[in-house]
Write a protein that holds these residues in place. Sequence first.
Motif, PDB file in Angstrom:
ATOM      1  N   TYR A 100     104.750   7.722 -20.491  1.00  0.00           N
ATOM      2  CA  TYR A 100     105.952   8.288 -21.091  1.00  0.00           C
ATOM      3  C   TYR A 100     105.737   9.792 -21.217  1.00  0.00           C
ATOM      4  CZ  TYR A 100     107.113   3.515 -22.365  1.00  0.00           C
ATOM      5  OH  TYR A 100     107.409   2.191 -22.320  1.00  0.00           O
ATOM      6  N   THR A 101     106.802  10.551 -21.013  1.00  0.00           N
ATOM      7  CA  THR A 101     106.670  11.996 -21.201  1.00  0.00           C
ATOM      8  C   THR A 101     107.881  12.518 -21.973  1.00  0.00           C
ATOM      9  OG1 THR A 101     107.870  12.691 -19.216  1.00  0.00           O
ATOM     10  CG2 THR A 101     105.511  12.247 -18.940  1.00  0.00           C
ATOM     11  N   SER A 102     107.672  13.663 -22.597  1.00  0.00           N
ATOM     12  CA  SER A 102     108.784  14.349 -23.233  1.00  0.00           C
ATOM     13  C   SER A 102     108.455  15.833 -23.266  1.00  0.00           C
ATOM     14  CB  SER A 102     108.975  13.812 -24.651  1.00  0.00           C
ATOM     15  OG  SER A 102     110.052  14.464 -25.256  1.00  0.00           O
ATOM     16  N   ALA A 103     109.480  16.673 -23.266  1.00  0.00           N
ATOM     17  CA  ALA A 103     109.219  18.114 -23.255  1.00  0.00           C
ATOM     18  C   ALA A 103     109.994  18.810 -24.367  1.00  0.00           C
ATOM     19  CB  ALA A 103     109.607  18.695 -21.902  1.00  0.00           C
ATOM     20  N   VAL A 104     109.386  19.845 -24.919  1.00  0.00           N
ATOM     21  CA  VAL A 104     110.025  20.680 -25.939  1.00  0.00           C
ATOM     22  C   VAL A 104     109.833  22.138 -25.518  1.00  0.00           C
ATOM     23  CG1 VAL A 104     109.962  21.386 -28.377  1.00  0.00           C
ATOM     24  CG2 VAL A 104     109.559  18.991 -27.786  1.00  0.00           C
ATOM     25  N   ALA A 105     110.920  22.908 -25.542  1.00  0.00           N
ATOM     26  CA  ALA A 105     110.841  24.323 -25.142  1.00  0.00           C
ATOM     27  C   ALA A 105     110.015  25.108 -26.152  1.00  0.00           C
ATOM     28  CB  ALA A 105     112.251  24.906 -25.068  1.00  0.00           C
ATOM     29  N   THR A 106     109.223  26.043 -25.649  1.00  0.00           N
ATOM     30  CA  THR A 106     108.403  26.864 -26.538  1.00  0.00           C
ATOM     31  C   THR A 106     108.440  28.321 -26.095  1.00  0.00           C
ATOM     32  OG1 THR A 106     106.453  26.544 -25.165  1.00  0.00           O
ATOM     33  CG2 THR A 106     106.721  25.016 -27.011  1.00  0.00           C
ATOM     34  N   SER A 107     107.986  29.152 -27.000  1.00  0.00           N
ATOM     35  CA  SER A 107     107.874  30.568 -26.683  1.00  0.00           C
ATOM     36  C   SER A 107     106.609  30.758 -25.829  1.00  0.00           C
ATOM     37  CB  SER A 107     107.796  31.333 -27.999  1.00  0.00           C
ATOM     38  OG  SER A 107     107.409  32.638 -27.750  1.00  0.00           O
ATOM     39  N   GLY A 108     106.720  30.467 -24.550  1.00  0.00           N
ATOM     40  CA  GLY A 108     105.591  30.582 -23.613  1.00  0.00           C
ATOM     41  C   GLY A 108     104.492  29.565 -23.894  1.00  0.00           C
ATOM     42  N   GLY A 109     103.373  29.755 -23.201  1.00  0.00           N
ATOM     43  CA  GLY A 109     102.217  28.886 -23.426  1.00  0.00           C
ATOM     44  C   GLY A 109     101.659  29.096 -24.832  1.00  0.00           C
ATOM     45  N   SER A 110     101.795  30.320 -25.352  1.00  0.00           N
ATOM     46  CA  SER A 110     101.319  30.605 -26.709  1.00  0.00           C
ATOM     47  C   SER A 110     102.005  29.698 -27.721  1.00  0.00           C
ATOM     48  CB  SER A 110     101.607  32.065 -27.083  1.00  0.00           C
ATOM     49  OG  SER A 110     101.033  32.929 -26.131  1.00  0.00           O
ATOM     50  N   GLY A 111     103.297  29.459 -27.501  1.00  0.00           N
ATOM     51  CA  GLY A 111     104.047  28.578 -28.393  1.00  0.00           C
ATOM     52  C   GLY A 111     103.514  27.149 -28.355  1.00  0.00           C
ATOM     53  N   VAL A 112     103.084  26.710 -27.182  1.00  0.00           N
ATOM     54  CA  VAL A 112     102.518  25.357 -27.049  1.00  0.00           C
ATOM     55  C   VAL A 112     101.237  25.260 -27.893  1.00  0.00           C
ATOM     56  CG1 VAL A 112     101.619  23.614 -25.467  1.00  0.00           C
ATOM     57  CG2 VAL A 112     103.423  25.186 -24.691  1.00  0.00           C
ATOM     58  N   LEU A 113     100.427  26.292 -27.795  1.00  0.00           N
ATOM     59  CA  LEU A 113      99.187  26.312 -28.576  1.00  0.00           C
ATOM     60  C   LEU A 113      99.514  26.277 -30.069  1.00  0.00           C
ATOM     61  CD1 LEU A 113      97.547  28.945 -26.302  1.00  0.00           C
ATOM     62  CD2 LEU A 113      96.401  26.822 -26.903  1.00  0.00           C
ATOM     63  N   THR A 263     106.908  35.390 -13.181  1.00  0.00           N
ATOM     64  CA  THR A 263     106.762  36.806 -13.575  1.00  0.00           C
ATOM     65  C   THR A 263     107.727  37.182 -14.714  1.00  0.00           C
ATOM     66  OG1 THR A 263     108.231  37.554 -11.749  1.00  0.00           O
ATOM     67  CG2 THR A 263     105.862  37.539 -11.318  1.00  0.00           C
ATOM     68  N   MET A 264     107.767  36.331 -15.719  1.00  0.00           N
ATOM     69  CA  MET A 264     108.695  36.536 -16.831  1.00  0.00           C
ATOM     70  C   MET A 264     107.924  36.723 -18.142  1.00  0.00           C
ATOM     71  SD  MET A 264     112.070  36.406 -16.435  1.00  0.00           S
ATOM     72  CE  MET A 264     112.473  37.253 -14.946  1.00  0.00           C
ATOM     73  N   TYR A 265     106.778  37.396 -18.036  1.00  0.00           N
ATOM     74  CA  TYR A 265     105.830  37.537 -19.154  1.00  0.00           C
ATOM     75  C   TYR A 265     106.490  37.774 -20.522  1.00  0.00           C
ATOM     76  CZ  TYR A 265     103.204  38.776 -14.915  1.00  0.00           C
ATOM     77  OH  TYR A 265     102.672  38.803 -13.655  1.00  0.00           O
ATOM     78  N   GLY A 266     107.329  38.793 -20.584  1.00  0.00           N
ATOM     79  CA  GLY A 266     107.887  39.190 -21.882  1.00  0.00           C
ATOM     80  C   GLY A 266     109.097  38.386 -22.294  1.00  0.00           C
ATOM     81  N   GLN A 267     109.542  37.494 -21.434  1.00  0.00           N
ATOM     82  CA  GLN A 267     110.756  36.731 -21.741  1.00  0.00           C
ATOM     83  C   GLN A 267     110.468  35.487 -22.576  1.00  0.00           C
ATOM     84  OE1 GLN A 267     114.061  37.617 -21.046  1.00  0.00           O
ATOM     85  NE2 GLN A 267     113.039  39.560 -20.709  1.00  0.00           N
ATOM     86  N   ARG A 268     109.180  35.209 -22.801  1.00  0.00           N
ATOM     87  CA  ARG A 268     108.718  34.208 -23.752  1.00  0.00           C
ATOM     88  C   ARG A 268     109.350  32.830 -23.558  1.00  0.00           C
ATOM     89  NH1 ARG A 268     105.050  35.313 -23.566  1.00  0.00           N
ATOM     90  NH2 ARG A 268     104.380  34.101 -25.348  1.00  0.00           N
ATOM     91  N   THR A 269     109.162  32.287 -22.388  1.00  0.00           N
ATOM     92  CA  THR A 269     109.738  30.979 -22.098  1.00  0.00           C
ATOM     93  C   THR A 269     108.690  30.030 -21.529  1.00  0.00           C
ATOM     94  OG1 THR A 269     111.805  32.121 -21.605  1.00  0.00           O
ATOM     95  CG2 THR A 269     111.683  29.814 -20.958  1.00  0.00           C
ATOM     96  N   GLY A 270     108.600  28.869 -22.143  1.00  0.00           N
ATOM     97  CA  GLY A 270     107.666  27.844 -21.686  1.00  0.00           C
ATOM     98  C   GLY A 270     108.062  26.496 -22.251  1.00  0.00           C
ATOM     99  N   ALA A 271     107.176  25.540 -22.110  1.00  0.00           N
ATOM    100  CA  ALA A 271     107.471  24.208 -22.650  1.00  0.00           C
ATOM    101  C   ALA A 271     106.175  23.449 -22.879  1.00  0.00           C
ATOM    102  CB  ALA A 271     108.355  23.419 -21.684  1.00  0.00           C
ATOM    103  N   MET A 272     106.208  22.592 -23.890  1.00  0.00           N
ATOM    104  CA  MET A 272     105.087  21.671 -24.075  1.00  0.00           C
ATOM    105  C   MET A 272     105.524  20.312 -23.553  1.00  0.00           C
ATOM    106  SD  MET A 272     105.153  21.723 -28.259  1.00  0.00           S
ATOM    107  CE  MET A 272     103.540  20.972 -28.460  1.00  0.00           C
ATOM    108  N   ILE A 300     114.593  29.207 -28.225  1.00  0.00           N
ATOM    109  CA  ILE A 300     113.987  30.266 -27.412  1.00  0.00           C
ATOM    110  C   ILE A 300     115.022  30.837 -26.437  1.00  0.00           C
ATOM    111  CG2 ILE A 300     111.645  29.333 -27.676  1.00  0.00           C
ATOM    112  CD1 ILE A 300     112.160  28.670 -24.451  1.00  0.00           C
ATOM    113  N   ASN A 301     114.534  31.646 -25.505  1.00  0.00           N
ATOM    114  CA  ASN A 301     115.345  32.414 -24.563  1.00  0.00           C
ATOM    115  C   ASN A 301     116.262  31.532 -23.680  1.00  0.00           C
ATOM    116  OD1 ASN A 301     116.094  33.947 -22.257  1.00  0.00           O
ATOM    117  ND2 ASN A 301     114.375  35.334 -22.618  1.00  0.00           N
ATOM    118  N   ARG A 302     117.540  31.522 -23.996  1.00  0.00           N
ATOM    119  CA  ARG A 302     118.465  30.662 -23.267  1.00  0.00           C
ATOM    120  C   ARG A 302     118.629  31.100 -21.804  1.00  0.00           C
ATOM    121  NH1 ARG A 302     123.143  27.368 -24.899  1.00  0.00           N
ATOM    122  NH2 ARG A 302     124.172  26.871 -22.948  1.00  0.00           N
ATOM    123  N   GLY A 303     118.755  32.411 -21.602  1.00  0.00           N
ATOM    124  CA  GLY A 303     119.003  32.924 -20.249  1.00  0.00           C
ATOM    125  C   GLY A 303     117.915  32.495 -19.276  1.00  0.00           C
ATOM    126  N   VAL A 304     116.662  32.623 -19.693  1.00  0.00           N
ATOM    127  CA  VAL A 304     115.571  32.308 -18.774  1.00  0.00           C
ATOM    128  C   VAL A 304     115.441  30.790 -18.587  1.00  0.00           C
ATOM    129  CG1 VAL A 304     113.081  32.550 -18.388  1.00  0.00           C
ATOM    130  CG2 VAL A 304     114.439  34.514 -19.064  1.00  0.00           C
TER     131      VAL A 304
END
Length: 415
Positions: A100-113, A263-272, A300-304
């Motif tokens: 089973y998997t599930s995803a939650v949007a985060t502020s980049g990989g840092s947010g996952v941590l 290449t969206m470093y400052g756009q703060r978009t990721g997921a766990m 988090i960042n909707r556009g990205v």
Amino acid sequence: MTVSLAATHAKGKFAVDKIFGASAAANKDAAQYGKDKVVNATIGAILDDKETLVCLPTVEKIYRNLPINEVINYAPIAGLPDFLEAATNLSFGDNRPEAYTSAVATSGGSGVLHHTIANYTEIGDTLLTSDWYWGPYKVLCQDALRKLDTYTLFDEKQNFNIKSFESKVTELLAKQNNLVAIINTPAHNPTGFSLSDSDWDSVLDVVKAAAKDQSKRLVLLVDIAYIDYAGEKNECRTFMKKFSNLPDNVLIILAFSMSKSYTMYGQRTGAMIGVSSNKDVIKEFADINQFTSRATWSNINRGVMHMLATIYNDKAIMSQVEKERSEYYALIRERSNIFVREAKAANLHMLPYIAGFFITVPANNPDAVCDKLHEDHIFAVPLAKGIRIAVCAVSSAKMTGMAAKMAQAMAAVDK
Ligand SMILES: Cc1ncc(COP(=O)(O)O)c(C=O)c1O
């Protein structure tokens, strides 16, 4: 006595950012002697041969054409559903495990941590990672009133040190019931090392053995920040299939980040992305992490997020992005090949580099070696036990000769 208003747990918080310091020194040198003379190997982002920050061209095009309301509006706290779908599918490629998997949007990989530390360890617990690690892991643990311990990443033959991993897992589980281990692979920062599939088998054997004790809860946070610069897409994801049919008290969390891959470093978009054999664990994963998002940054960042869904849902656009990215992968490989070849010739010992943005040279006195290198206008980041060279940011022309100069600086300092 200095006045302090900070709460007890916040007193004395101060992060010394060595990367920022090294990069500031490089800029100062460039202002004085000219950019051409200076080798700035401190920057953790792709720079082209003219030393301009790279944005993948198709990513830029899609981003600039986003409808304004997709940029400015709020997003659901959990993330846009089509983004979560894209992030999950892109993370697994053809190697989706039976789980089973599930995803939650985060502020980049840092947010996952951040969320993983908050929700899967008790206050005061110790997390585990390798002795070579990305500095913010510790800052994130400390800020959340947790600790970080390390196992030795390499054995004497420079292979993955499974013995050290195993003994630390046993040691920590003797004093706590929750254990989060952070594994940054493939293309680890700062060494460029990747666990092989057989290393992964060994890691999962240790985890499964520890999970036989039902009172224990084990989480492997797999930090895949550099996965899209680690080699052929599906080959460097084969380990993910091994996350099938794990015990109920084991949870895998993939840290998906758009910083490097798009290449969206400052756009703060990721997921766990949570992976478990148990449906309840995945339902809980979605619930508790969404809750922590609401409590930390809201959405988090909707556009990205919309941008990734747009790219992913159009095969031609997706393959164009992959093509552009693979050209930069090749550029990084060309630069790293120069360093690896020259290091060998100069008898400069480096840690096993497979792929990625960084190479590390172990050193007895990293700060002194880095200072010495400044005389040659070379700037790299001193770590606790070595020197990190950002092959993502240095042109092949400037890379040439660098290993020999490092060997000389090292010899001069160790004399
Ligand atoms: C090892 C590692 N993990 C995770 C990240 C996460 O970056 P972000 O929070 O920008 O996704 C980075 C960025 O430098 C990194 O080096």
